[in-house]
Design an enzyme around this catalytic site. Structure first.
Site, PDB file in Angstrom:
ATOM      1  N   LYS A  86     -11.456   3.811  16.114  1.00  0.00           N
ATOM      2  CA  LYS A  86     -11.600   2.456  15.980  1.00  0.00           C
ATOM      3  C   LYS A  86     -10.608   1.378  16.419  1.00  0.00           C
ATOM      4  CE  LYS A  86     -15.606   2.781  13.093  1.00  0.00           C
ATOM      5  NZ  LYS A  86     -16.140   2.920  12.104  1.00  0.00           N
ATOM      6  N   LYS A  97     -26.116  10.121  17.727  1.00  0.00           N
ATOM      7  CA  LYS A  97     -26.614  10.168  16.296  1.00  0.00           C
ATOM      8  C   LYS A  97     -27.581   8.532  16.404  1.00  0.00           C
ATOM      9  CE  LYS A  97     -24.683   8.931  12.027  1.00  0.00           C
ATOM     10  NZ  LYS A  97     -23.598   8.289  11.381  1.00  0.00           N
ATOM     11  N   LYS A 134     -27.578   2.710  12.303  1.00  0.00           N
ATOM     12  CA  LYS A 134     -27.949   1.456  12.368  1.00  0.00           C
ATOM     13  C   LYS A 134     -27.357   0.221  13.029  1.00  0.00           C
ATOM     14  CE  LYS A 134     -26.611   1.777   7.742  1.00  0.00           C
ATOM     15  NZ  LYS A 134     -25.163   2.023   7.638  1.00  0.00           N
TER      16      LYS A 134
HETATM   17  N1  AQP Z   1     -28.721   9.587  12.197  1.00  0.00           N
HETATM   18  C1  AQP Z   1     -28.582   9.987  10.945  1.00  0.00           C
HETATM   19  N2  AQP Z   1     -29.169  11.295  10.445  1.00  0.00           N
HETATM   20  C2  AQP Z   1     -28.630  11.571   9.445  1.00  0.00           C
HETATM   21  N3  AQP Z   1     -28.010  10.836   8.485  1.00  0.00           N
HETATM   22  C3  AQP Z   1     -27.620   9.706   8.877  1.00  0.00           C
HETATM   23  N4  AQP Z   1     -27.018   8.659   8.034  1.00  0.00           N
HETATM   24  C4  AQP Z   1     -27.057   7.654   8.905  1.00  0.00           C
HETATM   25  N5  AQP Z   1     -27.306   7.996   9.901  1.00  0.00           N
HETATM   26  C5  AQP Z   1     -27.939   9.055  10.178  1.00  0.00           C
HETATM   27  C6  AQP Z   1     -26.632   9.031   6.779  1.00  0.00           C
HETATM   28  O1  AQP Z   1     -27.021   7.831   6.132  1.00  0.00           O
HETATM   29  C7  AQP Z   1     -26.000   7.574   4.994  1.00  0.00           C
HETATM   30  C8  AQP Z   1     -25.603   6.132   5.635  1.00  0.00           C
HETATM   31  O2  AQP Z   1     -24.225   6.027   5.253  1.00  0.00           O
HETATM   32  P1  AQP Z   1     -23.324   4.614   5.818  1.00  0.00           P
HETATM   33  O3  AQP Z   1     -24.303   3.522   6.220  1.00  0.00           O
HETATM   34  O4  AQP Z   1     -22.234   4.510   4.931  1.00  0.00           O
HETATM   35  O5  AQP Z   1     -22.964   5.571   7.040  1.00  0.00           O
HETATM   36  P2  AQP Z   1     -23.094   5.754   8.564  1.00  0.00           P
HETATM   37  O6  AQP Z   1     -23.026   7.351   8.700  1.00  0.00           O
HETATM   38  O7  AQP Z   1     -21.979   5.235   9.228  1.00  0.00           O
HETATM   39  O8  AQP Z   1     -24.582   5.297   8.728  1.00  0.00           O
HETATM   40  P3  AQP Z   1     -24.998   4.688  10.230  1.00  0.00           P
HETATM   41  O9  AQP Z   1     -26.680   4.347  10.034  1.00  0.00           O
HETATM   42  O10 AQP Z   1     -24.744   5.388  11.268  1.00  0.00           O
HETATM   43  O11 AQP Z   1     -24.231   3.257  10.098  1.00  0.00           O
HETATM   44  P4  AQP Z   1     -23.309   2.584  11.252  1.00  0.00           P
HETATM   45  O12 AQP Z   1     -24.285   2.463  12.510  1.00  0.00           O
HETATM   46  O13 AQP Z   1     -23.192   1.264  10.366  1.00  0.00           O
HETATM   47  O14 AQP Z   1     -22.213   3.245  11.223  1.00  0.00           O
HETATM   48  C9  AQP Z   1     -24.779   8.529   5.074  1.00  0.00           C
HETATM   49  O15 AQP Z   1     -25.215   9.333   4.136  1.00  0.00           O
HETATM   50  C10 AQP Z   1     -24.777   9.098   6.728  1.00  0.00           C
HETATM   51  O16 AQP Z   1     -24.638  10.413   6.731  1.00  0.00           O
END
Ligand code: AQP
Length: 343
Positions: free
Chosen positions: A119, A205, A208
């Site tokens: 990052k 992946k 969001k």
């Molecule tokens: N595509 C995915 N498949 C399975 N699990 C997922 N998670 C996120 N995307 C997927 C799980 O959702 C939780 C979200 O936790 P987070 O928001 O703290 O972390 P993250 O993994 O960074 O989620 P995102 O959606 O990818 O967010 P951004 O884009 O903001 O970084 C976790 O348990 C994660 O494993």
């Protein structure tokens, strides 16, 4: 004896996706149904983590409440006494412990974190929060003596750091922390296997915060639109159905989606489709399941108010602050900030 603690959280930094539902929220609901007699489950809302690197501060509070409603709509029992649901920023002990841990974590350790390196690469305006957040994450875990923290592979290094600082402080001050289980020992509760991919770019992946509207299903999407996204998902030209993320990531993603929604082991889903060559049948099945899931989810969500979520949060936060403050006081006493536990 205290039950082993499982700790899990979903940031509310952007609208939640099908990936969050299938990868984190449904597994949490199933965890509660299966294990809440024997384990304490801490389902926390990491709002302090959500302000890292966002410009979208206006909706954060409401989105966090929406996440609690989402948990309930997905089937989480908000009143289960073995599950605590709380906002990180409403338990000040997280931030206080993070500072103490900061004084026992080396700069070199945080600089070596892959996520920080990725990052911060080619950027001269990296906020300290991105550098420092593994210390806050360690506090989130150690404050409750959590043994299990089901996280994705991207958080593995941070889990190792948490173990390292816990062991370091235990060696210095006596056994003040439960050391979380190793990555391998976490596997029984780990959702790392269920990584939902983008429907358009299945090598990535579904996330969001990544702009990928045709590849991402938001939980607020119209179920019919979500269905169309599945039907239009990227596949390949192999011509047979195999669970093989290297050569057939789109097909494997659909199999994974079916497996999580139907709550069946991936091997069972794969054997059902083995020998089948029609991608359109597979897409139809996944599309039906996603459409039904979203329809039911959205109808449940409409029946759960912000007030329901807030009332649950307030009750849990009152209790969890007592647990967190008792632990913080112990650590403060050990590091010389308090004369005794009664101070
Ligand atoms: N595509 C995915 N498949 C399975 N699990 C997922 N998670 C996120 N995307 C997927 C799980 O959702 C939780 C979200 O936790 P987070 O928001 O703290 O972390 P993250 O993994 O960074 O989620 P995102 O959606 O990818 O967010 P951004 O884009 O903001 O970084 C976790 O348990 C994660 O494993």
């Amino acid at each position: 004896m205290q039950k082993p603690v499982i700790l899990t959280g979903v940031r509310s930094n952007a609208d939640l996706t099908l990936g969050n539902l299938l990868g984190a929220i449904l597994p949490l609901v199933r965890l509660q149904q299966k294990y809440s007699q024997n384990y304490q489950i801490n389902a926390f809302l990491p709002d302090l983590h959500s302000i890292i690197g966002t410009n979208d501060f206006n909706d954060l509070y409401e989105r966090t409440i929406l996440t609690v409603r989402t948990y309930a709509a997905a089937g989480l029992d908000l009143k289960n006494t073995n599950t605590s649901i709380y906002r990180q920023s409403y338990v000040p002990a997280h931030s206080e412990l993070a500072w103490i841990l900061d004084c026992f974590i080396y700069y070199g350790e945080l600089s070596r974190m892959t996520q920080f390196k990725e990052k911060s690469e080619n950027s001269d305006s990296v906020i300290v929060g991105i550098f420092n957040y593994p210390a806050l994450m360690a506090a989130d875990i150690l404050l409750y003596d959590a043994s299990y923290v089901p996280v994705g592979e991207d958080q593995r290094q941070h889990l190792e750091l948490t173990r390292d600082v816990a062991i370091r402080m235990n060696n210095q001050f006596g056994d003040i922390f439960t050391v979380p289980k190793t990555w391998a020992e976490q596997m029984q509760f780990n959702n790392a296997g269920a990584r939902i991919r983008s429907l358009k770019h299945p090598e990535q992946k579904m996330s969001k915060s990544i702009q990928d509207p045709s590849g991402t299903i938001l939980l607020s999407d119209n179920p019919k639109d979500a269905r169309e996204k599945v039907l239009a998902s990227t596949t390949d030209s192999v011509g047979s159905i195999n669970y093989d993320y290297i050569n057939q990531p789109g097909i494997s993603n659909l199999l994974q989606i079916i497996s999580v929604i139907e709550n069946k082991p991936i091997d069972d889903v794969v054997s059902k489709w083995r020998g089948e060559s029609s991608y359109s049948k597979l897409k139809q099945e996944a599309a039906d399941l996603v459409e039904d899931l979203l329809t039911n989810f959205q109808s449940s969500l409409a029946g759960i108010t912000d007030q329901d979520a807030l009332s649950a949060l307030m009750a849990h936060e009152q209790n969890i602050n007592q647990v967190a403050n008792a632990k913080l006081k112990l650590i403060q006493t050990k590091v010389g900030l308090r004369a005794s536990l009664n101070d």
